[in-house]
Design an enzyme around this catalytic site. Structure first.
Site, short mmCIF file in Angstrom:
data_model
loop_
_atom_site.label_atom_id
_atom_site.label_comp_id
_atom_site.label_asym_id
_atom_site.label_seq_id
_atom_site.Cartn_x
_atom_site.Cartn_y
_atom_site.Cartn_z
N ASP A 226 -24.96 -48.89 9.98
CA ASP A 226 -25.49 -50.24 9.87
C ASP A 226 -24.32 -51.23 9.86
O ASP A 226 -23.16 -50.84 9.81
CB ASP A 226 -26.36 -50.37 8.62
N TRP A 227 -24.64 -52.51 9.87
CA TRP A 227 -23.64 -53.53 10.19
C TRP A 227 -22.68 -53.81 9.04
O TRP A 227 -23.06 -53.92 7.89
CB TRP A 227 -24.37 -54.80 10.60
#
Length: 612
Positions: free
Chosen positions: A327-328
């Site tokens: 994820d970011w």
């Protein structure tokens, strides 16, 4: 410029991606993906390989041009990240028109074709076919056909409809050059307060598993190929059981808990996604607290940092060999304007960025989401802390997907076709029918619904556009002048705006403010009251039950779609994909990981009345 199209003496057409005038094996469309990967990987510099391991945000310039300055969220000029950093995966934000999107996609591919080996770009996106506008989660439909949020698809309880949606959405994506979906989101939202439920498919593991398979088949097909949109299924191993429902984007929401011992249930949709050959899997930010599997305590670090989860569970136990995309922004803090969002390095906050990167690679992550710090990875390789063989392992998985999608052979799209396909009238009509059909009627006293039967009634309305209502009724200025009142409201939340992105997330209490309840009770004293709630989280509807003539919920529906449902023109057939808790005390007492976990819900999962 575009790589030159050539034809061999044997009549084989190919793209001369490295400009050497001959058809190298990786350029040969007749060869299989593995053979082409082998050839290309051996040709790449370490800089080119390193660039493959990053997947960051990109923004479209004015009129579909390439943006050559930092954007609202994107950090670097487009030419810099493509030519200098060798990035080839971008999550696109914004898209005003289909033609603009297609033009930009082609310009981006032309830029990539000018790199040493012409590796095409993979353009990805978060969901963009519904109503939520949140740069950290999803985008409103814009030029695309508009549907209910995935929670609304779940409310339809129709696996075939999910497959149909995915086929239409995938066709629209491909038309503008988007070849990777950063979804489906198959978390089971078992903590009622969690702020990311709208993009889930509910928490019935059996139904979510069936819908996950249909979703993947609709986007990817039976096998990944030139007509596919590759899917990144998220958030492994299930992001729903957040402590107190707080989201793991933020430091206060970093903990995931399993007091009911239901970890394996949250895994089930991912097992199906692996069986359906999802192109990628994204672990969540959250860090498990107190989790024990097979007698072994699971380290309390964010899932992407956990070798036990990524390598032990996902790779070895479940046999997955696709791309693992984090994820970011797990490595560096994200500064946007005067706000910051700390790196989601939960459990390893004390580590420096280089140490975080090492941990992620050791865990088994292939791509770093939201990052472009290529120089950091190259320094680790130069100093012998990361081997080129480890880079090759991830680069191979990433390149395989590009070859299977056919991007090396033809990454371009037709602008006229994009304009014809994206948001086509038939797709918009189908989306609106789904919006109306997913409306879920929970209470209907004295057969108040369907509305607008016979002569035109006088309607007192709040939250409904006057032009939409005018097709069915005359407007009343006050409840005492009306035959019926229609009020649309959103589920409650606690506004927050300290950290970047925080203002977009609906978190906190599910109780409606007492002033609103009192005011609507007064409305109901004058005429029958119909309340329609946007259910992005399972709001506490208990206060409305005694005085509302009818209560319905929707999961992303326009005024036109809601009125079509309430009138019976498109009969609502939605059923609740989650429980509606009776009180916040019940929510607080429930186990965060247990479906149907709140005691004595006011409306149970599966509730949905027919009208007419």
């Amino acid at each position: 410029m575009r790589a030159e199209d050539r034809t061999t003496e044997e009549g084989v057409r190919f793209r001369d991606l490295n400009g050497n005038g001959i058809m190298d094996p990786y350029e040969d469309p007749r060869l299989g993906a593995e053979e082409r990967v082998d050839d290309l990987l051996a040709r790449l510099s370490i800089e080119e390989k390193a660039g493959l391991l990053f997947h960051t945000v990109i923004e479209i310039g004015e009129g579909g041009e390439l943006r050559e300055e930092p954007g609202a969220i994107s950090k670097s000029p487009t030419s810099q990240v493509v030519r200098d950093k060798h990035l080839t995966h971008f999550n696109v934000h914004g898209m005003r028109t289909a033609r603009e999107g297609a033009r930009w996609s082609n310009l981006l591919q032309e830029l990539a074709a000018g790199t040493p080996h012409g590796i095409p770009v993979t353009i990805s996106t978060d969901p963009r076919h519904a109503f939520v506008e949140n740069s950290g989660v999803a985008f409103a439909a814009g030029p695309f056909s508009q549907w209910p949020e995935p929670l609304g698809l779940a409310a339809l309880d129709d696996v075939e409809q999910v497959r149909r949606f995915a086929r239409i959405a995938g066709r629209e994506y491909r038309a503008v050059g988007i070849r990777m979906a950063l979804h489906p989101q198959v978390d089971l939202p078992t903590e009622a307060r969690w702020g990311r439920q709208a993009q889930t498919l509910g928490y019935d593991a059996d139904r979510v598993t069936a819908m996950t398979g249909a979703y993947l088949e609709g986007f990817q097909g039976a096998e990944l190929g030139p007509e596919s949109v590759a899917c990144i299924t998220k958030h492994f191993p299930g992001g729903g059981p957040q402590l107190d429902g707080e989201d793991a984007h933020f430091p206060y929401g970093r903990e995931q808990v399993y007091p009911g011992g239901r970890f394996e249930e949250h895994l089930r949709p991912f097992v199906e996604a692996i069986r359906r050959k999802t192109a990628g899997i994204m672990p969540y930010y959250g860090m498990p607290v107190g989790l024990v599997r097979h007698g072994d305590p699971i380290e309390e670090v964010g899932f992407s940092y956990s070798r036990q989860i990524v390598t032990g569970l996902l790779r070895e136990e479940l046999g997955y060999d696709g791309v693992v995309l984090s994820d970011w922004e797990l490595i560096n803090d994200n500064h946007v304007g005067d706000q910051v969002l700390p790196a989601r390095a939960w459990g390893v906050e004390e580590l420096a960025p280089r140490e975080r990167m090492l941990r992620l690679l050791d865990a088994g992550v292939d791509q770093f989401g939201g990052e472009e710090c290529v120089e950091l990875l190259l320094d680790l390789v130069a100093k012998g802390e990361v081997s080129e063989e480890r880079i090759d392992e991830s680069a191979r998985r990433i390149l395989r997907v590009k070859f299977l999608l056919g991007l090396f052979d033809d990454p371009y799209v037709d602008e006229d076709e994009a304009e014809r396909i994206v948001g086509a009238a038939e797709f918009r009509a189908e989306g609106e029918r789904a919006q109306a059909a997913s409306v879920t009627v929970l209470q209907n006293r004295d057969r108040t619904l369907p509305l607008f039967q016979g002569q035109r009634p006088r309607v007192y309305a709040e939250g409904v556009a006057a032009e939409a209502l005018a097709a069915y009724a005359d407007a009343a200025a006050a409840p005492e002048d009306a035959d019926v009142a229609l009020v649309r409201i959103g589920a409650p939340f606690e506004p927050r705006d300290d950290l970047f992105l925080e203002a977009w997330f609906h978190q906190g209490s599910l109780d409606f403010p007492p002033g609103l309840v009192a005011r609507l009770r007064r409305v109901a004293a004058h005429c029958p009251l119909v309340i329609v709630v946007n259910l992005d989280r399972p709001a506490i509807l208990t206060p409305f039950v005694p005085f509302a003539a009818a209560i319905a919920v929707e999961y992303g529906s326009s005024d036109t779609a809601v009125l079509a449902a309430l009138s019976g023109r498109i009969p609502p057939r939605g059923v609740l994909p989650v429980d509606i808790p009776r009180s916040m005390d019940a929510v607080r007492a429930a186990f965060a990981d247990v479906p149907d976990g709140t005691e004595d819900p006011v409306f149970r999962r599966g509730t949905g009345l027919t009208i007419g």
